[in-house]
Motif scaffolding. Structure first.
Motif, PDB file in Angstrom:
ATOM      1  N   GLY A  39     -11.453  27.836  40.863  1.00 11.07           N
ATOM      2  CA  GLY A  39     -10.629  28.556  39.917  1.00 11.07           C
ATOM      3  C   GLY A  39     -10.732  28.052  38.496  1.00 11.07           C
ATOM      4  N   GLY A  40      -9.794  28.525  37.685  1.00 10.93           N
ATOM      5  CA  GLY A  40      -9.794  28.168  36.271  1.00 10.93           C
ATOM      6  C   GLY A  40      -8.810  27.082  35.900  1.00 10.93           C
ATOM      7  N   GLY A  41      -8.043  26.580  36.881  1.00 10.42           N
ATOM      8  CA  GLY A  41      -7.084  25.522  36.603  1.00 10.42           C
ATOM      9  C   GLY A  41      -5.666  26.034  36.475  1.00 10.42           C
ATOM     10  N   LEU A  42      -4.712  25.149  36.671  1.00  7.66           N
ATOM     11  CA  LEU A  42      -3.296  25.529  36.603  1.00  7.66           C
ATOM     12  C   LEU A  42      -2.904  25.878  35.168  1.00  7.66           C
ATOM     13  N   GLY A  43      -2.103  26.937  35.054  1.00  8.84           N
ATOM     14  CA  GLY A  43      -1.606  27.346  33.745  1.00  8.84           C
ATOM     15  C   GLY A  43      -2.587  28.159  32.928  1.00  8.84           C
ATOM     16  N   VAL A  44      -3.677  28.613  33.559  1.00  3.22           N
ATOM     17  CA  VAL A  44      -4.696  29.339  32.799  1.00  3.22           C
ATOM     18  C   VAL A  44      -4.435  30.845  32.782  1.00  3.22           C
ATOM     19  N   ILE A  45      -3.508  31.315  33.614  1.00  2.31           N
ATOM     20  CA  ILE A  45      -3.220  32.743  33.729  1.00  2.31           C
ATOM     21  C   ILE A  45      -1.712  32.953  33.764  1.00  2.31           C
ATOM     22  N   GLY A  46      -1.267  34.114  33.307  1.00  3.19           N
ATOM     23  CA  GLY A  46       0.163  34.384  33.287  1.00  3.19           C
ATOM     24  C   GLY A  46       0.813  33.885  32.007  1.00  3.19           C
ATOM     25  N   VAL A  47       2.096  33.585  32.085  1.00  2.00           N
ATOM     26  CA  VAL A  47       2.872  33.187  30.901  1.00  2.00           C
ATOM     27  C   VAL A  47       2.274  31.958  30.217  1.00  2.00           C
ATOM     28  N   TRP A  48       1.971  30.925  31.007  1.00  4.57           N
ATOM     29  CA  TRP A  48       1.451  29.696  30.406  1.00  4.57           C
ATOM     30  C   TRP A  48       0.012  29.869  29.944  1.00  4.57           C
ATOM     31  N   GLY A  49      -0.682  30.833  30.527  1.00  5.21           N
ATOM     32  CA  GLY A  49      -2.022  31.139  30.041  1.00  5.21           C
ATOM     33  C   GLY A  49      -1.974  31.720  28.642  1.00  5.21           C
ATOM     34  N   HIS A  50      -1.015  32.638  28.398  1.00  3.29           N
ATOM     35  CA  HIS A  50      -0.857  33.209  27.066  1.00  3.29           C
ATOM     36  C   HIS A  50      -0.499  32.142  26.038  1.00  3.29           C
ATOM     37  N   TYR A  70      -0.765  28.582  26.285  1.00  4.95           N
ATOM     38  CA  TYR A  70      -1.569  27.362  26.127  1.00  4.95           C
ATOM     39  C   TYR A  70      -3.072  27.569  26.319  1.00  4.95           C
ATOM     40  N   ASN A  71      -3.471  28.716  26.857  1.00  3.90           N
ATOM     41  CA  ASN A  71      -4.894  28.923  27.148  1.00  3.90           C
ATOM     42  C   ASN A  71      -5.380  30.283  26.645  1.00  3.90           C
ATOM     43  N   SER A  72      -4.917  30.667  25.486  1.00  2.00           N
ATOM     44  CA  SER A  72      -5.265  31.988  24.964  1.00  2.00           C
ATOM     45  C   SER A  72      -6.759  32.146  24.696  1.00  2.00           C
ATOM     46  N   ASP A  73      -7.494  31.025  24.629  1.00  6.46           N
ATOM     47  CA  ASP A  73      -8.938  31.095  24.397  1.00  6.46           C
ATOM     48  C   ASP A  73      -9.726  31.290  25.694  1.00  6.46           C
ATOM     49  N   LYS A  74      -9.046  31.295  26.832  1.00  5.46           N
ATOM     50  CA  LYS A  74      -9.716  31.427  28.126  1.00  5.46           C
ATOM     51  C   LYS A  74      -9.689  32.887  28.600  1.00  5.46           C
ATOM     52  N   TYR A  75     -10.742  33.305  29.262  1.00  7.25           N
ATOM     53  CA  TYR A  75     -10.856  34.688  29.737  1.00  7.25           C
ATOM     54  C   TYR A  75      -9.722  35.040  30.701  1.00  7.25           C
ATOM     55  N   LEU A  76      -9.367  34.117  31.588  1.00  5.96           N
ATOM     56  CA  LEU A  76      -8.344  34.405  32.597  1.00  5.96           C
ATOM     57  C   LEU A  76      -6.982  34.707  31.974  1.00  5.96           C
ATOM     58  N   SER A  77      -6.727  34.175  30.795  1.00  2.38           N
ATOM     59  CA  SER A  77      -5.430  34.413  30.150  1.00  2.38           C
ATOM     60  C   SER A  77      -5.276  35.857  29.692  1.00  2.38           C
ATOM     61  N   THR A  78      -6.383  36.603  29.622  1.00  2.00           N
ATOM     62  CA  THR A  78      -6.330  38.002  29.181  1.00  2.00           C
ATOM     63  C   THR A  78      -6.040  38.960  30.327  1.00  2.00           C
ATOM     64  N   ILE A  79      -5.977  38.437  31.551  1.00  2.00           N
ATOM     65  CA  ILE A  79      -5.736  39.272  32.739  1.00  2.00           C
ATOM     66  C   ILE A  79      -4.364  38.927  33.312  1.00  2.00           C
ATOM     67  N   GLU A  80      -3.563  39.969  33.561  1.00  2.00           N
ATOM     68  CA  GLU A  80      -2.246  39.745  34.162  1.00  2.00           C
ATOM     69  C   GLU A  80      -2.391  39.634  35.679  1.00  2.00           C
TER      70      GLU A  80
END
Length: 478
Positions: A352-363, A365-375
């Motif tokens: 995977g992409g790591g904890l916090g990379v998707i969802g609320v914390w993805g937006h 802390y990880n806005s530069d990651k592709y997974l953060s753009t997918i809900e």
């Protein structure tokens, strides 16, 4: 402990007296000092009770997790989010202080081993080569693994020491606070508090559907509210059918009606699946295959009513529930599209992409990651994205094993009253697990903590069963 108890009453009296004196002086000295003094006095009194009986901490944590989101909305700026960890760590300190009172061998069970194993996997995710933010990992691990690691062993220790009566305490707390949430939700339909108005302005796109408010009550959102109401509704219905005194069954029935209203005004489609799969699992636990067949037939008729008719479409709640079975629903198809995107991306990322990379914390802390753009729109999908197919497989197998083990435990319980309580807890937890395919339910408070405590109680079921049967044999010697 003997040094603390003799002085506790004096300290409590002193704290209450001080608070009263300060309140009288408030017009002269302002509000800040009295508030701080009152918080200090309350905290000191609470600490005394906590160290005298650490179960206070467990029960407080369970009640607090229902109210925490509401407190955060209304008292913006106060970090209530860490309240669960503070209460759990404080309770652990109290347990260690009274370590001689507990049977620590109760922790030698596979439930604790699985919980510890998942926590270790979650900790190792900080080294995930995908390079997700450490701050996102810190925020995500709290719900994903830390709460379970703190709460499950703690619940086993405390509830085992409290014996079978602890099951009743947990059930009444969950029922009482959930009914209060339903009443608060009905109030929300008529009047909104300032904090709720701000929340609604930010979440209007998901909480105002067809011009109707999706009620969220105390909770983080309407989805969590509806799923939690359905969870405790199922528990209340099963208890109302149990071999208890008439007034107990009556209270459970009244509570069930209130919770049904709460579930419906949430406009949450996932709540339907909590009830459906939870009820199905309860029939398996009862080994009542005739009822399983009739219940399955009834559920098929309900599904058919929702899917193949338009009766009741004038009612918002029924129309909203009907969309859960519509394959053309835009929200459902968007989820399928997102899952196909994730499948392509994760083909080469088994961890995977790591904890916090998707969802609320993805937006955040990880806005530069592709997974953060997918809900994710699903906790199952979120686990898959964060831990990869390897982590998801471990997590899914762990959950299925635990529910299977709980079923095996319940089948061996002899006392009918205890058995139906444990069936209610297991069925409710299983319904939440399945519904988490559609929403992030099982990793958010209060549902997550209720599921963890439920698992602990079920694992303690055989010891409680022996205790109850022994007491019954002593009171009714043959």
């Amino acid at each position: 402990m003997e040094m603390v108890i003799p002085y506790s009453r004096k300290v409590i009296v002193a704290c209450v007296s001080s608070a009263l004196i300060i309140s009288v002086m408030t017009p002269r000295i302002g509000l800040a000092l009295p508030v701080l003094a009152s918080v200090f006095c309350f905290g000191l009194i609470y600490t005394i009770f906590l160290f005298k009986d650490p179960a206070v901490g467990l029960y407080t944590t369970l009640a607090f997790c229902f109210l925490m989101p509401m407190l955060g909305r209304e008292l913006n700026g106060v970090p209530f989010g860490i309240g669960v960890e503070v209460l759990l760590i404080g309770t652990w300190i109290a347990v260690l202080f009274n370590h001689h009172l507990y049977d620590w061998s109760v922790l030698r069970v596979d439930l604790v081993a699985w919980t510890a194993g998942w926590f270790i996997i979650s900790v190792l995710e900080v080294f995930n080569p995908a390079g997700a933010s450490v701050m996102g990992w810190i925020q995500e691990i709290r719900n994903s693994a830390l709460h379970a690691m703190l709460l499950i062993p703690l619940a086993l220790l405390i509830l085992q020491q409290k014996k079978a009566s602890s099951v009743n305490c947990i059930l009444w707390i969950c029922l009482a606070v959930s009914v209060l949430a339903a009443v608060n939700g009905y109030r929300q339909l008529k009047i909104l508090t300032p904090g709720e108005q701000i929340f609604l302005q930010e979440m209007a796109s998901t909480h105002l559907i067809w011009g109707k408010l999706r009620v969220f009550s105390f909770y983080t959102d309407a989805g969590q509210f509806g799923a939690s109401q359905a969870h405790i509704l199922l528990v209340a219905v099963l208890l109302a059918l149990g071999p208890f005194k008439w007034w107990v069954r009556g209270l459970c029935l009244v509570g069930a009606v209130s919770l049904l209203v709460g579930m419906m005004i949430s406009g949450t489609r996932g709540a339907f699946f909590v009830l459906f799969f939870g009820a199905f699992f309860s029939l398996i636990l009862f080994k009542n295959f005739k009822a399983l067949l009739l219940g399955g037939l009834a559920m098929m008729l309900l599904v058919g009513f929702l899917k193949f008719t338009t009766i009741g479409n004038g009612n918002y709640e029924i129309a909203r529930l009907r969309t859960a079975l519509d394959p053309q629903d835009a929200s459902l198809n968007l989820r399928f599209i997102n899952q196909r995107k994730l499948a392509d991306y994760l083909k080469t990322r088994p961890f995977g992409g790591g904890l916090g990379v998707i969802g609320v914390w993805g937006h955040e802390y990880n806005s530069d990651k592709y997974l953060s753009t997918i809900e994710p729109d699903s906790y199952w999908v979120k686990v898959w994205a964060m831990y990869g197919i390897v982590g998801f497989t471990i997590w899914f197998c762990m959950m299925m094993y635990l529910f299977g083990k709980c079923g095996g435990i319940i089948w061996k319980i002899r006392n009918p009253k205890l058995k139906i309580k444990l069936v209610a807890l297991t069925a409710g937890a299983f319904g939440v697990f399945i519904a988490s395919y559609g929403n992030e339910v099982i990793n958010r408070v209060p549902s997550s903590l209720v599921v963890y405590v439920s698992l602990a109680l079920i694992y303690l079921g055989p010891a409680f069963d022996r205790q109850v049967n022994r007491m019954n044999s002593l009171s009714n010697p043959s």
